[in-house]
Design a protein around this motif. Structure first.
Motif, PDB file in Angstrom:
ATOM      1  N   LEU A 128       5.597   4.057   6.705  1.00  0.00           N
ATOM      2  CA  LEU A 128       5.445   2.673   6.268  1.00  0.00           C
ATOM      3  C   LEU A 128       4.165   2.501   5.459  1.00  0.00           C
ATOM      4  CD1 LEU A 128       6.172  -0.328   6.222  1.00  0.00           C
ATOM      5  CD2 LEU A 128       5.136  -0.542   8.495  1.00  0.00           C
ATOM      6  N   ARG A 129       3.081   3.123   5.899  1.00  0.00           N
ATOM      7  CA  ARG A 129       1.831   3.028   5.147  1.00  0.00           C
ATOM      8  C   ARG A 129       2.006   3.588   3.738  1.00  0.00           C
ATOM      9  NH1 ARG A 129      -3.477   6.471   6.761  1.00  0.00           N
ATOM     10  NH2 ARG A 129      -2.310   8.061   5.589  1.00  0.00           N
ATOM     11  N   GLU A 130       2.645   4.730   3.623  1.00  0.00           N
ATOM     12  CA  GLU A 130       2.843   5.330   2.295  1.00  0.00           C
ATOM     13  C   GLU A 130       3.762   4.480   1.437  1.00  0.00           C
ATOM     14  OE1 GLU A 130       0.838   7.877   1.422  1.00  0.00           O
ATOM     15  OE2 GLU A 130       0.088   7.343   3.417  1.00  0.00           O
ATOM     16  N   GLU A 131       4.751   3.859   2.071  1.00  0.00           N
ATOM     17  CA  GLU A 131       5.654   2.969   1.323  1.00  0.00           C
ATOM     18  C   GLU A 131       4.899   1.763   0.785  1.00  0.00           C
ATOM     19  OE1 GLU A 131       9.906   0.561   1.942  1.00  0.00           O
ATOM     20  OE2 GLU A 131       8.868   1.454   3.663  1.00  0.00           O
ATOM     21  N   MET A 132       4.026   1.182   1.622  1.00  0.00           N
ATOM     22  CA  MET A 132       3.258   0.023   1.178  1.00  0.00           C
ATOM     23  C   MET A 132       2.257   0.416   0.087  1.00  0.00           C
ATOM     24  SD  MET A 132       4.564  -2.485   2.803  1.00  0.00           S
ATOM     25  CE  MET A 132       3.396  -3.834   2.618  1.00  0.00           C
ATOM     26  N   LYS A 133       1.680   1.599   0.193  1.00  0.00           N
ATOM     27  CA  LYS A 133       0.784   2.090  -0.864  1.00  0.00           C
ATOM     28  C   LYS A 133       1.521   2.167  -2.196  1.00  0.00           C
ATOM     29  CE  LYS A 133      -2.658   5.002   1.481  1.00  0.00           C
ATOM     30  NZ  LYS A 133      -3.126   6.412   1.649  1.00  0.00           N
ATOM     31  N   ALA A 134       2.735   2.712  -2.147  1.00  0.00           N
ATOM     32  CA  ALA A 134       3.506   2.876  -3.379  1.00  0.00           C
ATOM     33  C   ALA A 134       3.865   1.524  -3.991  1.00  0.00           C
ATOM     34  CB  ALA A 134       4.769   3.685  -3.089  1.00  0.00           C
ATOM     35  N   LYS A 135       4.180   0.537  -3.153  1.00  0.00           N
ATOM     36  CA  LYS A 135       4.585  -0.773  -3.658  1.00  0.00           C
ATOM     37  C   LYS A 135       3.402  -1.575  -4.182  1.00  0.00           C
ATOM     38  CE  LYS A 135       8.803  -1.362  -0.894  1.00  0.00           C
ATOM     39  NZ  LYS A 135       9.685  -1.395  -2.067  1.00  0.00           N
ATOM     40  N   LEU A 136       2.242  -1.442  -3.537  1.00  0.00           N
ATOM     41  CA  LEU A 136       1.091  -2.267  -3.892  1.00  0.00           C
ATOM     42  C   LEU A 136       0.164  -1.606  -4.899  1.00  0.00           C
ATOM     43  CD1 LEU A 136       0.257  -3.703  -0.362  1.00  0.00           C
ATOM     44  CD2 LEU A 136       1.095  -4.993  -2.321  1.00  0.00           C
ATOM     45  N   GLY A 137       0.208  -0.294  -4.983  1.00  0.00           N
ATOM     46  CA  GLY A 137      -0.649   0.409  -5.929  1.00  0.00           C
ATOM     47  C   GLY A 137      -2.125   0.146  -5.671  1.00  0.00           C
ATOM     48  N   ASP A 138      -2.844  -0.274  -6.710  1.00  0.00           N
ATOM     49  CA  ASP A 138      -4.288  -0.519  -6.584  1.00  0.00           C
ATOM     50  C   ASP A 138      -4.606  -1.698  -5.672  1.00  0.00           C
ATOM     51  OD1 ASP A 138      -4.765   1.592  -8.254  1.00  0.00           O
ATOM     52  OD2 ASP A 138      -4.987   0.348 -10.070  1.00  0.00           O
ATOM     53  N   ASP A 139      -3.624  -2.531  -5.388  1.00  0.00           N
ATOM     54  CA  ASP A 139      -3.853  -3.684  -4.513  1.00  0.00           C
ATOM     55  C   ASP A 139      -3.776  -3.330  -3.027  1.00  0.00           C
ATOM     56  OD1 ASP A 139      -4.208  -5.428  -6.632  1.00  0.00           O
ATOM     57  OD2 ASP A 139      -2.058  -5.871  -6.777  1.00  0.00           O
ATOM     58  N   GLU A 192      -4.281  -4.705   9.882  1.00  0.00           N
ATOM     59  CA  GLU A 192      -4.302  -5.990  10.574  1.00  0.00           C
ATOM     60  C   GLU A 192      -2.973  -6.709  10.444  1.00  0.00           C
ATOM     61  OE1 GLU A 192      -7.822  -8.066   9.312  1.00  0.00           O
ATOM     62  OE2 GLU A 192      -9.124  -6.724  10.489  1.00  0.00           O
ATOM     63  N   LYS A 193      -2.329  -6.580   9.305  1.00  0.00           N
ATOM     64  CA  LYS A 193      -0.995  -7.170   9.152  1.00  0.00           C
ATOM     65  C   LYS A 193       0.001  -6.465  10.067  1.00  0.00           C
ATOM     66  CE  LYS A 193       0.156  -9.974   6.974  1.00  0.00           C
ATOM     67  NZ  LYS A 193       0.378 -11.412   7.315  1.00  0.00           N
ATOM     68  N   PHE A 194      -0.052  -5.144  10.106  1.00  0.00           N
ATOM     69  CA  PHE A 194       0.847  -4.377  10.967  1.00  0.00           C
ATOM     70  C   PHE A 194       0.680  -4.794  12.420  1.00  0.00           C
ATOM     71  CE2 PHE A 194       1.782  -0.768  13.728  1.00  0.00           C
ATOM     72  CZ  PHE A 194       3.038  -0.390  13.294  1.00  0.00           C
ATOM     73  N   LEU A 195      -0.557  -4.915  12.876  1.00  0.00           N
ATOM     74  CA  LEU A 195      -0.815  -5.234  14.277  1.00  0.00           C
ATOM     75  C   LEU A 195      -0.530  -6.683  14.628  1.00  0.00           C
ATOM     76  CD1 LEU A 195      -4.158  -3.274  14.871  1.00  0.00           C
ATOM     77  CD2 LEU A 195      -1.868  -2.626  15.611  1.00  0.00           C
ATOM     78  N   SER A 196      -0.401  -7.535  13.625  1.00  0.00           N
ATOM     79  CA  SER A 196      -0.210  -8.967  13.890  1.00  0.00           C
ATOM     80  C   SER A 196       1.150  -9.282  14.480  1.00  0.00           C
ATOM     81  CB  SER A 196      -0.401  -9.771  12.604  1.00  0.00           C
ATOM     82  OG  SER A 196       0.679  -9.576  11.702  1.00  0.00           O
ATOM     83  N   TYR A 197       2.071  -8.333  14.429  1.00  0.00           N
ATOM     84  CA  TYR A 197       3.428  -8.579  14.913  1.00  0.00           C
ATOM     85  C   TYR A 197       3.636  -8.154  16.357  1.00  0.00           C
ATOM     86  CZ  TYR A 197       4.444  -9.495  10.032  1.00  0.00           C
ATOM     87  OH  TYR A 197       4.431 -10.020   8.763  1.00  0.00           O
ATOM     88  N   GLY A 198       2.551  -8.048  17.123  1.00  0.00           N
ATOM     89  CA  GLY A 198       2.691  -7.709  18.531  1.00  0.00           C
ATOM     90  C   GLY A 198       3.188  -6.289  18.713  1.00  0.00           C
ATOM     91  N   LEU A 241       9.597  -7.268   8.139  1.00  0.00           N
ATOM     92  CA  LEU A 241       8.791  -8.479   8.015  1.00  0.00           C
ATOM     93  C   LEU A 241       7.696  -8.324   6.967  1.00  0.00           C
ATOM     94  CD1 LEU A 241       8.531  -9.399  11.798  1.00  0.00           C
ATOM     95  CD2 LEU A 241       9.911 -10.555  10.060  1.00  0.00           C
ATOM     96  N   MET A 242       7.073  -7.155   6.921  1.00  0.00           N
ATOM     97  CA  MET A 242       6.031  -6.926   5.918  1.00  0.00           C
ATOM     98  C   MET A 242       6.607  -6.889   4.517  1.00  0.00           C
ATOM     99  SD  MET A 242       3.487  -4.208   7.850  1.00  0.00           S
ATOM    100  CE  MET A 242       2.232  -4.232   6.558  1.00  0.00           C
ATOM    101  N   LEU A 243       7.751  -6.274   4.357  1.00  0.00           N
ATOM    102  CA  LEU A 243       8.381  -6.231   3.030  1.00  0.00           C
ATOM    103  C   LEU A 243       8.817  -7.621   2.582  1.00  0.00           C
ATOM    104  CD1 LEU A 243      10.526  -2.968   3.288  1.00  0.00           C
ATOM    105  CD2 LEU A 243       8.424  -3.314   1.970  1.00  0.00           C
ATOM    106  N   GLU A 244       9.274  -8.426   3.535  1.00  0.00           N
ATOM    107  CA  GLU A 244       9.679  -9.783   3.177  1.00  0.00           C
ATOM    108  C   GLU A 244       8.476 -10.588   2.693  1.00  0.00           C
ATOM    109  OE1 GLU A 244      11.073 -13.359   5.856  1.00  0.00           O
ATOM    110  OE2 GLU A 244      12.793 -12.081   5.355  1.00  0.00           O
TER     111      GLU A 244
END
Length: 633
Positions: free
Chosen positions: A580-591, A599-605, A615-618
């Motif tokens: 998931l981390r690598e997927e988010m890196k690829a989608k967000l790039g420099d952002d 913190e976003k990952f942990l916010s979902y209990g 939920l993160m992708l949405e």
């Protein structure tokens, strides 16, 4: 390791009656089900429900309100049904209650599961937002698992270690959620049913499995400590009347007698079964294993597929370890030619590094000493925000919890967020010199650091503090073990990648050994429970191929005979989080920002990783909309 519940008996020590499902939030795999159907989809862990029962045309707000009201109603009834679990979550309104685990009680659990499954299945799911839909998925899987546990897995018939009243009593005694006198009156009221509890246990048990039988004897012997001097001392300090104190002592004596009689009952059964060798097989076999795996792990693959993946990854990890061992060889074996066998070469370098360790008298103190160092590193690298107001107490593992692991975390639930989190450390100082030396070599100065990352900062302790802040009680309470253990394993690699240990090849080699243990946990669990390997094969896997010390391997063999599937949660969750981390890196790039991701990952209990991913992708596709769980639950 995070302590997890073992049963549907009244002793449920922490949060995780875990569940699983193949999840697609867009439709949540929702379809019509006959309420009388107990077919393969439920046994396999697939969630099904009525998407729009009886032509339901509810509005989104009506559906959300109905879902919230029904969720609240279910949770209230859940705590009455499982008061010991409620206490562990910090919900003390039912702390004076103790359910007797007899057939009548199990029938109530079944009725609860079936009734609420039907009611939740009638909700118009298309009108719910993604957070409520994901909560619904967790609820339905939980309810399905309750029924499966009683009707198919049936561990209440063969696992005597499920029956132990001590932990909730210890929490009432030692957690200052109310004045001492109030807690002692609650303790006293709860004591009334302890004799009936153990009578029900004796009447329920049929043919026990040997490892579970021995653990039950050991832990119930340890349970006596909760009902001895500690309780007497608290009573002496209290303002209870002499009459109340008299009743308290009578009930306390009756509880001790009931536990002693249960221990005697188990010892007698053990003696009988030792002669006949007619124990129940502790191996659950392929069918039950796959069912349990799907309920508890939730990664979109079978237990067998994860096993095969772990086999392949073990070879890759051996390659990395061989490279590092070759790099370190001249430093630790100057002028000596390395052996041709790469496993032997790795083992020799690891053995040399393992010589640096604490003593059995200083082990617990060394664990404590490292916690502030980890906190400082996380702050320096800005990896995530830490709440230093949440107490972490390093303590010796209580007697009634021993026999399962060297270290573990006991965290408070979301209803009592300010209570202490306990980092349990096995009393190595009480071990023989030989056994202690083996464990200390295993948990040497390098691996102790990885252990503390895993259990404390930023592993279990940190993640569970975040989980208690999640606005969704459903995601925090009906949590997923693969997410919880996977996060702890993920943080080990993340910390080293961030520069913890200054990229020391020694620390990285030891880390790879630790990660190899995660893979071997998966292999060991599947091979024992499904393939039926014996202790000799298991020890070869752990000691020769996994480079573990004998004492660690013997302890893991025992643990693997006591549990099923849980040992796979480390690898399964870690792999999903890393992907998931690598997927988010690829989608967000420099952002992409690592702290924001954490913190976003942990916010979902304690939600399963596939739920968090959706939920993160949405949120990425709807940045201006708040998709966070609401506080309605």
């Amino acid at each position: 390791m995070k302590i997890t519940p073992t049963s549907l008996a009244d002793f449920v020590p922490v949060l995780l009656i875990v569940l699983t499902l193949p999840l697609t939030l867009a439709g949540c795999d929702l379809q019509q089900r006959n309420p009388e159907d107990k077919g393969a989809d439920r046994a396999s862990g697939t969630v099904v429900a009525t998407a729009n029962a009886s032509g339901n045309n509810q509005s989104s707000s009506d559906s959300a309100e109905n879902f919230d009201a029904l969720s609240t109603q279910m949770m209230t009834e859940l705590w009455r049904l499982f008061p010991s679990w409620a206490i562990s979550e910090g919900y003390y309104a039912v702390a004076d209650q103790l359910q007797v685990p007899d057939d009548t009680y199990r029938e109530k659990v079944l009725q609860f599961s079936r009734r609420y499954r039907d009611r939740f299945s009638a909700i118009n799911t298309e009108a719910l937002d993604s957070n409520d839909r994901s909560d619904l998925v967790l609820i339905l899987n939980f309810l399905n698992r309750l029924e499966w546990q009683i009707t198919e897995f049936q561990s209440h018939l063969w696992n005597p270690a499920e029956y132990n009243v001590s932990h909730p009593f210890a929490l009432i005694l030692n957690t200052e959620y109310a004045p001492l006198d109030t807690r002692l009156r609650t303790f006293s009221e709860r004591l009334k049913k302890v004799p009936a509890y153990y009578r029900a246990a004796e009447q329920t048990l049929q043919k026990p499995a040997s490892p579970q039988l021995m653990l039950a004897i050991e832990q119930n012997e340890g349970a006596m400590s909760v009902f001895g001097e500690a309780a007497e001392e608290k009573l002496a300090q209290s303002g209870l009347s002499e009459g109340e104190k008299k009743v308290f002592r009578q009930r306390l004596a009756a509880a001790r007698k009931a536990i002693e009689e249960y221990i005697t009952f188990l010892q007698t059964r053990h003696a009988e079964l030792e002669i006949s060798q007619d124990y129940r097989n502790f191996r659950i076999g392929g069918d039950l294993y796959e069912q349990k795996f799907k309920y508890e792990i939730q990664i979109g693959m079978t237990g067998k597929q994860l096993y095969e993946r772990a086999l392949a990854d073990k070879e890759k990890l051996h390659d990395k370890m061989a490279e590092l061992a070759s790099e370190l060889w001249p430093k630790y074996f100057p002028g000596q030619k390395p052996p041709k066998d790469r496993l032997q070469k790795i083992a020799m370098v690891l053995d040399k590094l393992s010589e640096h360790h604490a003593t059995k008298e200083t082990f617990k103190a060394e664990v404590e000493k490292q916690i502030p160092e980890l906190v400082a590193f996380v702050k320096e690298k800005d990896l995530l925000t830490l709440d230093e107001n949440k107490p972490l107490v390093v303590r010796t593992t209580p007697p009634y919890m021993r026999g399962f692991s060297v270290a573990s975390i006991n965290a408070p639930g979301p209803y009592d967020k300010g209570a202490n989190t306990y980092y349990n450390v096995m009393p190595i100082e009480e071990f023989s010199d030989e056994r202690a030396d083996s464990l200390l070599r295993e948990y040497n100065q390098y691996l102790m650091q990885i252990l503390n990352i895993h259990e404390a900062i930023p592993g279990h302790y940190t993640q569970l503090v975040y989980a208690n802040q999640s606005p969704s009680l459903i995601k925090s309470i009906l949590g997923n073990g693969a997410m919880v253990e996977g996060w702890a394993v993920y943080t080990e690699q993340m910390m080293l990648e961030a520069g913890y240990g200054d990229f020391s090849p020694e620390l990285w080699l030891m880390y790879y050994k630790w990660r190899l243990r995660v893979l071997i946990n998966t292999l060991l669990d599947y091979e024992i429970q499904v393939k039926g390997i014996d202790e000799r094969r298991a020890l070869d896997l752990m000691v020769r191929q996994g480079f573990q010390q004998q004492a660690e391997a013997m302890g893991k063999w025992r643990r693997a005979t006591l549990s099923q599937v849980q040992l796979t949660s480390y690898y399964a969750g870690y792999a999903d989080i890393l992907a998931l981390r690598e997927e988010m890196k690829a989608k967000l790039g420099d952002d992409f920002d690592l702290k924001t991701f954490h913190e976003k990952f942990l916010s979902y209990g304690n939600a399963p990783v596939p739920v968090i991913r959706e939920l993160m992708l949405e949120e990425l596709t709807a940045p201006d909309q708040s998709n966070r769980p609401t506080s309605r639950n």
